[in-house]
Design a protein around this motif. Structure first.
Motif, PDB file in Angstrom:
ATOM      1  N   SER A  33       0.157  33.535  32.407  1.00 57.58           N
ATOM      2  CA  SER A  33       0.973  32.779  31.457  1.00 57.58           C
ATOM      3  C   SER A  33       1.097  33.484  30.111  1.00 57.58           C
ATOM      4  O   SER A  33       1.770  32.982  29.207  1.00 57.58           O
ATOM      5  N   HIS A  34       0.451  34.647  30.000  1.00 50.81           N
ATOM      6  CA  HIS A  34       0.478  35.368  28.717  1.00 50.81           C
ATOM      7  C   HIS A  34       1.632  36.362  28.674  1.00 50.81           C
ATOM      8  O   HIS A  34       1.812  37.162  29.589  1.00 50.81           O
ATOM      9  N   ARG A  41       9.285  34.664  25.928  1.00 49.37           N
ATOM     10  CA  ARG A  41       8.884  33.383  26.526  1.00 49.37           C
ATOM     11  C   ARG A  41       9.595  32.229  25.835  1.00 49.37           C
ATOM     12  O   ARG A  41       9.554  32.094  24.614  1.00 49.37           O
ATOM     13  N   GLY A  45       8.002  27.753  28.749  1.00 47.14           N
ATOM     14  CA  GLY A  45       7.119  28.647  29.486  1.00 47.14           C
ATOM     15  C   GLY A  45       7.828  29.627  30.388  1.00 47.14           C
ATOM     16  O   GLY A  45       7.198  30.541  30.931  1.00 47.14           O
ATOM     17  N   SER A  46       9.140  29.485  30.563  1.00 47.31           N
ATOM     18  CA  SER A  46       9.893  30.409  31.413  1.00 47.31           C
ATOM     19  C   SER A  46      10.287  31.657  30.620  1.00 47.31           C
ATOM     20  O   SER A  46      10.167  31.702  29.398  1.00 47.31           O
ATOM     21  N   ARG A  86      -0.969  30.082  23.575  1.00 43.25           N
ATOM     22  CA  ARG A  86       0.281  30.181  22.831  1.00 43.25           C
ATOM     23  C   ARG A  86       0.203  29.394  21.528  1.00 43.25           C
ATOM     24  O   ARG A  86       0.749  29.795  20.509  1.00 43.25           O
TER      25      ARG A  86
END
Length: 232
Positions: A33-34, A41, A45-46, A86
C-alpha cells in the motif's frame, strides 16, 4: 547528455547520460500500500494513472531520498525503508532537508562498490571471457568488475558498461590485449597475447552473457574499447 542517432531506426536516438549509476535493487512505484511517489496515489488508495503516465514528474526531496535508499539498500547494508502510514506522510511538517544519501551516491568509493556489486550479480560471479567462477572460503568471488569505456574517458558506472572478468583477463582487457566484437566474439591482439593466456579464454571465443538481455554490453561502449584501447 549527448544524443546519438540510431542508424537502424529512423527518428530514433540514443541518449548518453553522464555519471549514470544503476540501482542495486529495482524500485517499483509502489510496494504493497506504500507509494514511493505520493502523487501517484489517489485519496481512495488507487493509482493515479494520469500522473503515472507522465514521463517526467517532479517529486519532493524526501521522496527522492527514499527512492535512492530503497534502490541502493544492498550497498547501504540495510533493507528497504519501513513504510510510514499515509496519514503520517500527510501530517509530516516541512523541515529543512539534508541529503546525505545524495552526497554518498556521487562519491567515487560508493559508485565503485555499487558498480562492482551490480556487474558481479549480472554475470553471477562468473568471468565473461574464461567462464571461471571462483569463490573463496568467505564467500567472496574472485571475479572483478571491469569498465568497458573507462571512467577516465567518461564511461558511466552502468552494468551495460561493465564486464565481470578474472584478474588476469581484466588486466589484459584494460591494456587492450583483448576486446569484444559487436557479435560478442572475443578479439585478441595479434602477437600481444601469450599462448598460456589464450588457453584461459572460452573455447568458443564468445563471452558469457548475463541471463537478462537488459544487462548485455552496450555496442557503443564496445566500439569505444575497440577504437580507443584495443591493440588489434
Amino acid at each position: 547528455m549527448n544524443l546519438i542517432e540510431d542508424k537502424n531506426k529512423a527518428d530514433h536516438y540514443y541518449a548518453l547520460v553522464d555519471d549514470y549509476l544503476d540501482f542495486d535493487r529495482p524500485v517499483p512505484f509502489a510496494e504493497g500500500s506504500h507509494y514511493y511517489e505520493s502523487a501517484l496515489r489517489k485519496s481512495d488508495g488507487s493509482t493515479n494513472k494520469g500522473a503515472f503516465g507522465r514521463a517526467v514528474r517532479l517529486i519532493p526531496d524526501t521522496e527522492f531520498d527514499q527512492i535512492l535508499k530503497a534502490g541502493f539498500a544492498p550497498i547501504l547494508g540495510e533493507g528497504p525503508p519501513r513504510h510510514q502510514s499515509r496519514q503520517f506522510e500527510i501530517s509530516e511538517p516541512n523541515t529543512p532537508f539534508e541529503r546525505p544519501i545524495i552526497e554518498m551516491t556521487i562519491s567515487r568509493p560508493f559508485r565503485e562498490k555499487s558498480f562492482m556489486y551490480n556487474v558481479r550479480a549480472a554475470y553471477e560471479n562468473r568471468c565473461a571471457m574464461t567462464g571461471l567462477r571462483l569463490i573463496n572460503g568467505g564467500g567472496r568471488p574472485e571475479v572483478q568488475a571491469a569498465h568497458i569505456q573507462p571512467v577516465a574517458e567518461k564511461g558511466p558506472d552502468s552494468v551495460r558498461n561493465g564486464l565481470a572478468l578474472s584478474g588476469t583477463v581484466h588486466w589484459m582487457f584494460d591494456r587492450g590485449l583483448v576486446s569484444i566484437g559487436d557479435d560478442y566474439k572475443i578479439l585478441t591482439a595479434e602477437n600481444h597475447v601469450p599462448g598460456d593466456a589464450l588457453r584461459l579464454l572460452n573455447q568458443s571465443r564468445t563471452i558469457n552473457l548475463p541471463n537478462d538481455p537488459a544487462f548485455y554490453p552496450n555496442a557503443l561502449f564496445l566500439k569505444f574499447h575497440r577504437d580507443k584501447i584495443f591493440k588489434g
